[in-house]
Design a protein around this motif. Sequence first.
Motif, mmCIF file in Angstrom:
data_model
loop_
_atom_site.group_PDB
_atom_site.id
_atom_site.type_symbol
_atom_site.label_atom_id
_atom_site.label_comp_id
_atom_site.label_asym_id
_atom_site.label_seq_id
_atom_site.Cartn_x
_atom_site.Cartn_y
_atom_site.Cartn_z
ATOM 1 N N ASP A 24 0.824 -1.210 0.000
ATOM 2 C CA ASP A 24 0.000 0.000 0.000
ATOM 3 C C ASP A 24 0.858 1.260 0.000
ATOM 4 O OD1 ASP A 24 -2.138 -1.658 0.028
ATOM 5 O OD2 ASP A 24 -2.709 -1.299 2.124
ATOM 6 N N LEU A 25 1.984 1.206 0.703
ATOM 7 C CA LEU A 25 2.855 2.373 0.787
ATOM 8 C C LEU A 25 3.467 2.689 -0.577
ATOM 9 C CD1 LEU A 25 4.164 4.500 2.622
ATOM 10 C CD2 LEU A 25 5.991 2.873 3.096
ATOM 11 N N VAL A 26 3.885 1.657 -1.304
ATOM 12 C CA VAL A 26 4.441 1.872 -2.647
ATOM 13 C C VAL A 26 3.372 2.460 -3.563
ATOM 14 C CG1 VAL A 26 5.394 0.720 -4.684
ATOM 15 C CG2 VAL A 26 6.193 0.085 -2.406
ATOM 16 N N ALA A 27 2.147 1.919 -3.476
ATOM 17 C CA ALA A 27 1.060 2.414 -4.319
ATOM 18 C C ALA A 27 0.740 3.876 -4.004
ATOM 19 C CB ALA A 27 -0.186 1.542 -4.123
ATOM 20 N N GLN A 28 0.734 4.237 -2.704
ATOM 21 C CA GLN A 28 0.426 5.617 -2.311
ATOM 22 C C GLN A 28 1.520 6.569 -2.783
ATOM 23 O OE1 GLN A 28 -1.100 5.997 1.655
ATOM 24 N NE2 GLN A 28 -0.549 8.152 1.813
ATOM 25 N N MET A 29 2.777 6.142 -2.665
ATOM 26 C CA MET A 29 3.880 6.986 -3.133
ATOM 27 C C MET A 29 3.793 7.199 -4.641
ATOM 28 S SD MET A 29 7.053 5.484 -0.881
ATOM 29 C CE MET A 29 8.264 6.550 -1.643
ATOM 30 N N ASP A 30 3.360 6.155 -5.351
ATOM 31 C CA ASP A 30 3.210 6.274 -6.799
ATOM 32 C C ASP A 30 2.111 7.287 -7.147
ATOM 33 O OD1 ASP A 30 3.721 5.723 -9.461
ATOM 34 O OD2 ASP A 30 2.408 3.965 -9.515
ATOM 35 N N GLU A 31 0.988 7.218 -6.400
ATOM 36 C CA GLU A 31 -0.110 8.152 -6.633
ATOM 37 C C GLU A 31 0.329 9.602 -6.392
ATOM 38 O OE1 GLU A 31 -3.373 7.063 -4.202
ATOM 39 O OE2 GLU A 31 -3.641 5.081 -5.137
ATOM 40 N N MET A 32 1.217 9.779 -5.411
ATOM 41 C CA MET A 32 1.668 11.128 -5.055
ATOM 42 C C MET A 32 2.835 11.598 -5.922
ATOM 43 S SD MET A 32 1.481 10.620 -0.904
ATOM 44 C CE MET A 32 2.055 12.268 -0.523
ATOM 45 N N GLY A 33 3.256 10.750 -6.868
ATOM 46 C CA GLY A 33 4.357 11.122 -7.749
ATOM 47 C C GLY A 33 5.714 11.106 -7.077
ATOM 48 N N LEU A 34 5.802 10.355 -6.001
ATOM 49 C CA LEU A 34 7.061 10.317 -5.239
ATOM 50 C C LEU A 34 7.903 9.080 -5.553
ATOM 51 C CD1 LEU A 34 5.649 11.409 -1.752
ATOM 52 C CD2 LEU A 34 6.827 12.828 -3.451
ATOM 53 N N LEU A 35 7.406 8.198 -6.416
ATOM 54 C CA LEU A 35 8.120 6.952 -6.714
ATOM 55 C C LEU A 35 8.991 7.138 -7.948
ATOM 56 C CD1 LEU A 35 8.378 3.957 -5.876
ATOM 57 C CD2 LEU A 35 6.552 3.448 -7.505
ATOM 58 N N GLY A 36 10.291 6.980 -7.766
ATOM 59 C CA GLY A 36 11.221 7.151 -8.883
ATOM 60 C C GLY A 36 11.191 5.956 -9.816
ATOM 61 N N GLU A 37 11.553 4.799 -9.331
ATOM 62 C CA GLU A 37 11.532 3.585 -10.145
ATOM 63 C C GLU A 37 11.453 2.363 -9.239
ATOM 64 O OE1 GLU A 37 15.185 2.268 -12.035
ATOM 65 O OE2 GLU A 37 16.283 3.878 -11.006
ATOM 66 N N VAL A 38 11.046 1.262 -9.828
ATOM 67 C CA VAL A 38 10.975 -0.015 -9.109
ATOM 68 C C VAL A 38 12.013 -0.953 -9.720
ATOM 69 C CG1 VAL A 38 9.562 -2.014 -8.540
ATOM 70 C CG2 VAL A 38 8.536 0.280 -8.576
ATOM 71 N N GLU A 39 12.843 -1.544 -8.864
ATOM 72 C CA GLU A 39 13.927 -2.407 -9.352
ATOM 73 C C GLU A 39 13.913 -3.713 -8.567
ATOM 74 O OE1 GLU A 39 18.851 -2.405 -9.486
ATOM 75 O OE2 GLU A 39 17.744 -0.628 -8.835
ATOM 76 N N ASP A 40 14.032 -4.856 -9.256
ATOM 77 C CA ASP A 40 14.126 -6.163 -8.588
ATOM 78 C C ASP A 40 15.540 -6.367 -8.059
ATOM 79 O OD1 ASP A 40 11.521 -6.845 -9.028
ATOM 80 O OD2 ASP A 40 11.918 -7.833 -10.949
ATOM 81 N N ILE A 41 15.659 -6.745 -6.812
ATOM 82 C CA ILE A 41 16.964 -6.982 -6.188
ATOM 83 C C ILE A 41 16.957 -8.378 -5.564
ATOM 84 C CG2 ILE A 41 18.590 -6.272 -4.373
ATOM 85 C CD1 ILE A 41 17.508 -3.426 -4.685
ATOM 86 N N THR A 42 17.978 -9.180 -5.885
ATOM 87 C CA THR A 42 18.131 -10.498 -5.264
ATOM 88 C C THR A 42 19.048 -10.377 -4.053
ATOM 89 O OG1 THR A 42 17.864 -11.596 -7.409
ATOM 90 C CG2 THR A 42 18.886 -12.881 -5.629
ATOM 91 N N HIS A 43 18.585 -10.817 -2.912
ATOM 92 C CA HIS A 43 19.425 -10.764 -1.706
ATOM 93 C C HIS A 43 19.038 -11.891 -0.760
ATOM 94 C CE1 HIS A 43 16.396 -8.793 1.070
ATOM 95 N NE2 HIS A 43 15.811 -8.716 -0.109
ATOM 96 N N ASN A 44 19.872 -12.093 0.287
ATOM 97 C CA ASN A 44 19.613 -13.160 1.254
ATOM 98 C C ASN A 44 18.590 -12.695 2.283
ATOM 99 O OD1 ASN A 44 21.469 -14.989 0.172
ATOM 100 N ND2 ASN A 44 23.168 -13.989 1.225
ATOM 101 N N VAL A 45 17.608 -13.516 2.528
ATOM 102 C CA VAL A 45 16.589 -13.208 3.530
ATOM 103 C C VAL A 45 16.669 -14.273 4.620
ATOM 104 C CG1 VAL A 45 14.129 -12.903 3.993
ATOM 105 C CG2 VAL A 45 15.093 -12.164 1.796
ATOM 106 N N SER A 46 16.928 -13.850 5.856
ATOM 107 C CA SER A 46 16.969 -14.797 6.968
ATOM 108 C C SER A 46 15.576 -15.348 7.219
ATOM 109 C CB SER A 46 17.484 -14.107 8.233
ATOM 110 O OG SER A 46 18.802 -13.644 8.039
ATOM 111 N N THR A 47 15.483 -16.654 7.383
ATOM 112 C CA THR A 47 14.187 -17.274 7.636
ATOM 113 C C THR A 47 14.252 -18.143 8.887
ATOM 114 O OG1 THR A 47 14.746 -19.135 6.189
ATOM 115 C CG2 THR A 47 13.513 -17.323 5.198
ATOM 116 N N SER A 48 13.118 -18.258 9.545
ATOM 117 C CA SER A 48 13.019 -19.082 10.754
ATOM 118 C C SER A 48 13.148 -20.550 10.387
ATOM 119 C CB SER A 48 11.679 -18.825 11.447
ATOM 120 O OG SER A 48 11.434 -19.817 12.428
ATOM 121 N N ASP A 49 13.936 -21.279 11.145
ATOM 122 C CA ASP A 49 14.114 -22.696 10.874
ATOM 123 C C ASP A 49 12.821 -23.460 11.116
ATOM 124 O OD1 ASP A 49 15.906 -24.940 10.249
ATOM 125 O OD2 ASP A 49 15.501 -25.559 12.302
#
Length: 488
Positions: A24-49
């Motif tokens: 919702d925050l990304v969508a609201q920023m887009d509506e307000m013209g505050l979103l520059g660009e969206v980029e896919d980033i691959t990174h490590n995400v810690s997960t619960s065992d």
Amino acid sequence: EKDGSLNDNGGPFAGQTREKVRKDLVAQMDEMGLLGEVEDITHNVSTSDRSKSPVEPLVSEQWFVKMEPLAEPAIGALKKGDLKFRPERWGKVYLHWLENVQDWCISRQLWWGHRIPVWYDEDDVAVASVDGLEIGDTHPKTGKPIVRQDPDVLDTWASSWLFPIATLGWPDKGASDLARFYPTQFLSTAQEIIYLWVARMVMAGYAFMPERPEGERNPFSTCYIHATVLDAKGKRMSKSAGNGIDPLDMIEQYGADAVRFSLVLLTKEGQDVRLAPDRFEQGSRFCNKVWNAARFVMLNLAGDRSDEPSTRFEDRWILSRLARAIGEVSSALDEYRFNDAASMMYRFVWNDFCDWYVELSKHRLTGDDEASARDARTTLARVLKDTLGLLHPFTPYITEKLWEALHETLGETPEHMLAVSPWPTGDGLAVDAEAEDEMQAVQDLVGCVRQVRALTMVAERRPLPVIANVTREDLRSVLERHQGAIRS
């Protein structure tokens, strides 16, 4: 909030789940013209065992234990020699952590474990108490009634550090087991829990046994850091990786003693061991060697034996080697050098006893010289009996069985099982340097002949004449004196 939703600081997003708010925050920023660009980033995400969901830190109130006062006596235990590490280098790891110790976050938000000893009154004023409090008791600080206990539990290691004392009856200071068995002597554990467990058990001993003299608070005098078993490629074994070896399968294939002896023989002090199933064959071959040698001895014990020590060269030599083995193996075990002790026994049994003495005794046992046969029987029985005792820590099943069979063959009733019999002391034995030097000359000559056989591809059992050009008179005298043994 603790349920993962945004709190009142989230403004219009308060009460919503963080996953929904992110979109919702990304969508609201887009509506307000505050979103520059969206980029896919691959990174490590810690997960619960356990839950396999992403681990996201949450700032919350936790309980800490001040560590410097606890660490000080634990540091002193090592520096004063009350605590020793084997191998010694692990003492530096222990000291490095204690001398740079941080306060310990001791509370956990779980439903199992020791409850945090913290209570609250109606105004939520907390108090930590050594003495257990109950709901309705007077709050030690405010004088108001206690209404609840903190729901958190202690960190796992804050329960585990009590192990040396809690298992012996503590906190009952008069517990008979605590009085008899604390402090203990020896702990064997893994390198990765030196600070998690070892250091904390030492700190707990000093903190929770104040009535003992300082030298008796440390829970164990020696901490042995054992090797880690790796797979053949040098990777740590684990169920998830599927590279483990089931010891029960190896025992089924090779035998319990073979597995046990192989592991000790392969593991040098301070080094991890790479293990593959075929590496247990060494222990299996050794156990077979012991069994067959013992059978040979017992099959040839019928007849008289001598009451006096033999003066014959071969007998003096093997008894000298036995005396050395008893001294060296005993010393190695006293110093927790298990691999050294096992390696010494391997060499003594395989080389000295089986390859040389047993072979040299065969022609004496079947010859016409009854006095020589009697001395050989006496020596074989003595060496086998002490050898079984020395091997028992490494191969307990085979040695216990052979111990019983040996006494039955000798017409004796053993006073105890081998497991509780006295350790071989070498009574009546001494190192005989002269016999060992003479045997070395014999072994060197026989070894040379075997080398020439191998180089010229002469069959092992084909008889052949040997001419030895010996220029040293003392050596010539030794070889002439023992040419019967050399020829056999």
